[in-house]
Scaffold this motif. Structure first.
Motif, mmCIF file in Angstrom:
data_model
loop_
_atom_site.group_PDB
_atom_site.id
_atom_site.type_symbol
_atom_site.label_atom_id
_atom_site.label_comp_id
_atom_site.label_asym_id
_atom_site.label_seq_id
_atom_site.Cartn_x
_atom_site.Cartn_y
_atom_site.Cartn_z
ATOM 1 N N PRO A 108 0.840 -1.203 0.000
ATOM 2 C CA PRO A 108 0.000 0.000 0.000
ATOM 3 C C PRO A 108 0.876 1.254 0.000
ATOM 4 N N ALA A 109 0.460 2.255 -0.771
ATOM 5 C CA ALA A 109 1.108 3.575 -0.752
ATOM 6 C C ALA A 109 0.025 4.576 -0.381
ATOM 7 N N LEU A 110 0.030 5.004 0.869
ATOM 8 C CA LEU A 110 -1.097 5.726 1.467
ATOM 9 C C LEU A 110 -0.819 7.226 1.540
ATOM 10 N N VAL A 111 -1.698 8.014 0.922
ATOM 11 C CA VAL A 111 -1.585 9.472 0.992
ATOM 12 C C VAL A 111 -2.150 9.951 2.320
ATOM 13 N N LEU A 112 -1.368 10.745 3.035
ATOM 14 C CA LEU A 112 -1.806 11.252 4.334
ATOM 15 C C LEU A 112 -2.597 12.546 4.213
ATOM 16 N N LEU A 113 -2.107 13.501 3.418
ATOM 17 C CA LEU A 113 -2.739 14.818 3.346
ATOM 18 C C LEU A 113 -2.841 15.281 1.897
ATOM 19 N N TRP A 114 -3.977 15.004 1.258
ATOM 20 C CA TRP A 114 -4.188 15.551 -0.082
ATOM 21 C C TRP A 114 -4.288 17.069 0.016
ATOM 22 N N CYS A 115 -3.964 17.758 -1.054
ATOM 23 C CA CYS A 115 -3.804 19.208 -1.008
ATOM 24 C C CYS A 115 -5.055 19.944 -0.533
ATOM 25 N N ASN A 116 -6.258 19.396 -0.785
ATOM 26 C CA ASN A 116 -7.473 20.118 -0.403
ATOM 27 C C ASN A 116 -7.688 20.150 1.102
ATOM 28 N N TYR A 117 -6.944 19.336 1.867
ATOM 29 C CA TYR A 117 -7.063 19.347 3.329
ATOM 30 C C TYR A 117 -6.122 20.357 3.981
ATOM 31 N N VAL A 118 -5.255 20.971 3.169
ATOM 32 C CA VAL A 118 -4.202 21.847 3.677
ATOM 33 C C VAL A 118 -4.461 23.269 3.193
ATOM 34 N N PRO A 119 -4.351 24.282 4.058
ATOM 35 C CA PRO A 119 -4.601 25.663 3.625
ATOM 36 C C PRO A 119 -3.520 26.173 2.680
ATOM 37 N N ASP A 120 -3.901 27.126 1.833
ATOM 38 C CA ASP A 120 -3.001 27.895 0.949
ATOM 39 C C ASP A 120 -2.579 27.163 -0.319
ATOM 40 N N ASP A 152 3.244 -2.498 6.451
ATOM 41 C CA ASP A 152 4.458 -2.095 5.732
ATOM 42 C C ASP A 152 4.143 -1.196 4.538
ATOM 43 N N PRO A 153 3.392 -0.116 4.768
ATOM 44 C CA PRO A 153 3.044 0.752 3.642
ATOM 45 C C PRO A 153 4.164 1.725 3.311
ATOM 46 N N ILE A 154 4.060 2.311 2.117
ATOM 47 C CA ILE A 154 4.736 3.558 1.799
ATOM 48 C C ILE A 154 3.787 4.668 2.226
ATOM 49 N N PHE A 155 4.316 5.750 2.795
ATOM 50 C CA PHE A 155 3.474 6.892 3.131
ATOM 51 C C PHE A 155 3.762 8.034 2.161
ATOM 52 N N LEU A 156 2.742 8.393 1.362
ATOM 53 C CA LEU A 156 2.798 9.575 0.522
ATOM 54 C C LEU A 156 2.321 10.727 1.393
ATOM 55 N N VAL A 157 3.265 11.497 1.883
ATOM 56 C CA VAL A 157 2.942 12.509 2.884
ATOM 57 C C VAL A 157 1.984 13.556 2.329
ATOM 58 N N SER A 158 2.173 13.932 1.061
ATOM 59 C CA SER A 158 1.318 14.934 0.433
ATOM 60 C C SER A 158 0.604 14.327 -0.760
ATOM 61 N N GLY A 159 -0.463 14.998 -1.196
ATOM 62 C CA GLY A 159 -1.201 14.572 -2.378
ATOM 63 C C GLY A 159 -1.442 15.740 -3.310
ATOM 64 N N ASP A 160 -0.884 15.674 -4.519
ATOM 65 C CA ASP A 160 -1.092 16.681 -5.566
ATOM 66 C C ASP A 160 -0.724 18.083 -5.068
ATOM 67 N N SER A 161 0.347 18.179 -4.317
ATOM 68 C CA SER A 161 0.610 19.383 -3.542
ATOM 69 C C SER A 161 1.638 20.299 -4.195
ATOM 70 N N ASP A 162 1.331 21.578 -4.156
ATOM 71 C CA ASP A 162 2.372 22.584 -4.313
ATOM 72 C C ASP A 162 2.832 22.950 -2.902
ATOM 73 N N PHE A 163 3.781 23.802 -2.809
ATOM 74 C CA PHE A 163 4.322 24.164 -1.494
ATOM 75 C C PHE A 163 4.377 25.686 -1.419
ATOM 76 N N PRO A 164 3.173 26.320 -1.335
ATOM 77 C CA PRO A 164 3.100 27.761 -1.575
ATOM 78 C C PRO A 164 3.503 28.646 -0.405
ATOM 79 N N THR A 165 3.319 28.157 0.826
ATOM 80 C CA THR A 165 3.572 28.999 1.998
ATOM 81 C C THR A 165 4.196 28.166 3.110
ATOM 82 N N GLU A 166 4.778 28.853 4.064
ATOM 83 C CA GLU A 166 5.323 28.158 5.235
ATOM 84 C C GLU A 166 4.216 27.456 6.006
ATOM 85 N N ARG A 167 3.026 28.039 6.013
ATOM 86 C CA ARG A 167 1.919 27.406 6.731
ATOM 87 C C ARG A 167 1.561 26.073 6.095
ATOM 88 N N ALA A 168 1.430 26.045 4.776
ATOM 89 C CA ALA A 168 1.124 24.788 4.095
ATOM 90 C C ALA A 168 2.245 23.774 4.306
#
Length: 423
Positions: A108-120, A152-168
Motif C-alpha cells: 500500500p502507498a497511502l496518501v496522508l494529506l491531499w492538497c485540499n485538506y491543507v490551507p493555501d 508495511d506501507p509507503i506513506f505519501l505525505v502529500s497529495g497533488d501538492s504545491d508548497f506555496p507557503t510556510e503554513r502549508a
C-alpha cells in the motif's frame, strides 16, 4: 516485509531482491468501493503483475459519487469534517481492505494529506473551507501510522501538492516527522502537483524522505515533462529513486476541459520516456474510472477540480489495454535486469522523444515514431532486438557501425517500439 532503498540509491529492494515499483492509482477505494468490488479488483491487478496501490487515506476531493456514505471524520452541521473526531468504523473498514491487498502481495502507498485538506495550496481556488486545523495533524497522522504501519506501507505525505507557503509546508513537515519518528522503516515520498519539479529544501534535505515522486499529469500541452522532470530529479545532488507517480491516465480527458482523451499509446509513451530518462525505479498507471471509482449513472466532478470529462465505469476501466502495457514493462525490466537503469545521452537524432538508457551489459531505446536511430557510440558488441509494444512482437534488428557511431535502421512495425541491445 517492507520496501527498502537499494544500495545504489536508484531503485528498491524487497526481501533483498530488486523490486520494480508498478503501481495502480486507486485514490478513492476507501470511500467508494464495496468489499466485493475490491476483491475482484485486487485479483485482476494481481494477475497483471501490479505490486503497489496508491490510495488516499481520506476522501478524494474529486472522487465519483458513492452510495456508501463513508467518511473518515464526524460531520459538523454544515457538512464539513469535524477533524477532532475520527470515525473508527471508516478506519476499521480501511484496515480490512488493506489486509486483503497485502495478503495478495501488494504494497500500500497511502496518501496522508491531499492538497485540499491543507490551507493555501492551489486547491484553495476550488474548495476554500473544510481544511484540517494544524493542531489535528499530529493526532490524525499518529493514529494512521500506528494503526497501518503493520502493513508495511509507503506513506505519501502529500497529495497533488504545491508548497506555496510556510503554513502549508508545516503540515507536510509535521506529517513527515511523525512518520519518521513512529515508523522509521516506512518509506516516504511526496506526491506533488503536476509538472512541479522543485520541492522546498526542508523536504529535499530531510533524512526521512525516501524517494522522489513527480507527476507528468494530464495537460495535453506538457506531456514532454514526463522525461524532462525524470531527468531533473535523477541529477539531484541528494540521490534517491525517482518515480513518475501520475503520468497521463488512460482514457482520461485532457485537463482544463480540452477536448480529447489519452489513449493506451499516450500512457505507454509517458511511461517509457519517464523510465529511460531517470525514473527507472518503476512507474504508476492510472485508468479513468478506477482512480475515482466511478459507477455508471453516478455523478462525477462534484468538486470542479481540473475539468475532466466523464470517467468510464470502473469495471470497464479495469480492463483497459494500457494496464497490460504497463504489466509488460515490468516483465521486460525484470527479464533484462533494467531496474534503476541509468539514462544515457547517446541519441544523435534531433529530438528529445527518443530516450536511451543502459547498464554494464544492456542498452535500451524507446522510439515512439519510426525512424533510423543514430547513436554516438559503437555498438558492435551488442545484439539487438526490437519489440513492438502494441503487438508484443519481437524482431531481429539490423545495425550498421561506422567508426564511433552506429545506426539502427527503421523497423517494420507501425507503432512505438523499444530496442534492447545485450552484450
Amino acid at each position: 516485509m517492507s520496501l527498502n532503498i537499494a544500495e545504489n540509491q536508484r531503485s528498491f529492494t524487497k526481501e533483498d531482491k530488486p523490486f520494480f515499483y508498478l503501481a495502480d492509482t486507486v485514490w478513492s477505494v476507501f470511500t467508494n468501493a464495496t468489499i466485493e468490488e475490491w476483491s475482484d479488483y485486487l485479483d485482476y491487478r494481481k494477475m497483471q503483475g501490479f505490486n503497489v496501490l496508491q490510495i488516499n487515506m481520506l476522501r478524494q476531493w474529486d472522487a465519483s459519487e458513492s452510495d456508501l456514505n463513508l467518511q473518515p471524520f464526524a460531520l459538523l452541521e454544515n457538512g464539513d469534517f469535524d477533524y477532532h473526531t475520527l470515525n473508527e468504523a471508516y478506519f476499521d473498514r480501511a484496515e480490512i481492505m488493506l489486509k486483503m491487498a497485502v495478503e495478495r502481495g501488494f504494497v500500500p502507498a497511502l496518501v496522508l494529506l491531499w492538497c485540499n485538506y491543507v490551507p493555501d495550496t492551489w486547491a484553495e481556488m476550488f474548495q476554500k473551507g473544510n481544511k484540517m486545523p494544524f493542531e489535528c495533524v499530529e493526532p490524525y497522522v499518529t493514529y494512521v501510522v500506528n494503526r497501518f504501519s503493520p502493513f508495511d506501507p509507503i506513506f505519501l505525505v502529500s497529495g497533488d501538492s504545491d508548497f506555496p507557503t510556510e503554513r502549508a509546508n508545516s503540515y507536510y513537515l509535521k506529517a513527515l516527522d511523525i512518520v519518521q519518528q513512529l515508523s522509521p522503516a516506512s518509506l516516504t515520498t511526496l506526491h506533488i502537483q503536476g509538472r512541479l519539479r522543485e520541492i522546498p529544501p526542508a523536504f529535499e534535505k530531510h533524512k526521512g524522505l525516501g524517494f522522489y515522486m513527480y507527476q507528468s499529469g494530464h495537460n495535453s500541452q506538457f506531456q514532454h515533462v514526463a522525461h524532462e522532470i525524470a531527468q531533473h530529479f535523477y541529477h539531484k545532488s541528494d540521490i534517491r529513486p525517482v518515480i513518475n507517480g501520475e503520468p497521463c491516465y488512460e482514457q482520461i480527458s485532457y485537463s482544463r476541459n480540452v477536448y480529447g482523451r489519452y489513449t493506451a499509446l499516450d500512457a505507454r509513451k509517458a511511461a517509457w520516456q519517464s523510465l529511460l530518462a531517470g525514473g527507472g525505479a518503476g512507474i504508476t498507471y492510472g485508468a479513468h474510472g478506477i482512480w475515482s471509482w466511478h459507477k455508471k449513472g453516478k455523478k462525477f466532478g462534484i468538486v470542479e477540480g481540473e475539468g475532466f470529462d466523464s470517467p468510464y465505469d470502473w469495471r470497464t476501466a479495469l480492463r483497459f489495454e494500457g494496464a497490460w502495457d504497463y504489466s509488460f514493462i515490468k516483465y521486460l525490466f525484470e527479464m533484462y535486469n533494467l531496474i534503476g537503469i541509468k539514462p544515457l545521452d547517446i541519441v544523435l537524432n534531433k529530438t528529445e522523444e527518443i530516450r536511451a538508457a543502459g547498464n554494464e551489459n544492456t542498452l535500451i531505446l524507446y522510439v515512439p515514431v519510426n525512424t533510423k536511430v543514430r547513436l554516438s557510440i559503437n555498438v558492435q558488441d551488442y545484439k539487438f532486438t526490437t519489440i513492438d509494444l502494441a503487438g508484443k512482437r519481437f524482431a531481429q534488428t539490423d545495425v550498421s557501425v561506422q567508426k564511433d557511431q552506429s545506426v539502427l535502421d527503421m523497423h517494420s512495425f507501425e507503432s512505438d517500439v523499444v530496442i534492447i541491445g545485450t552484450k
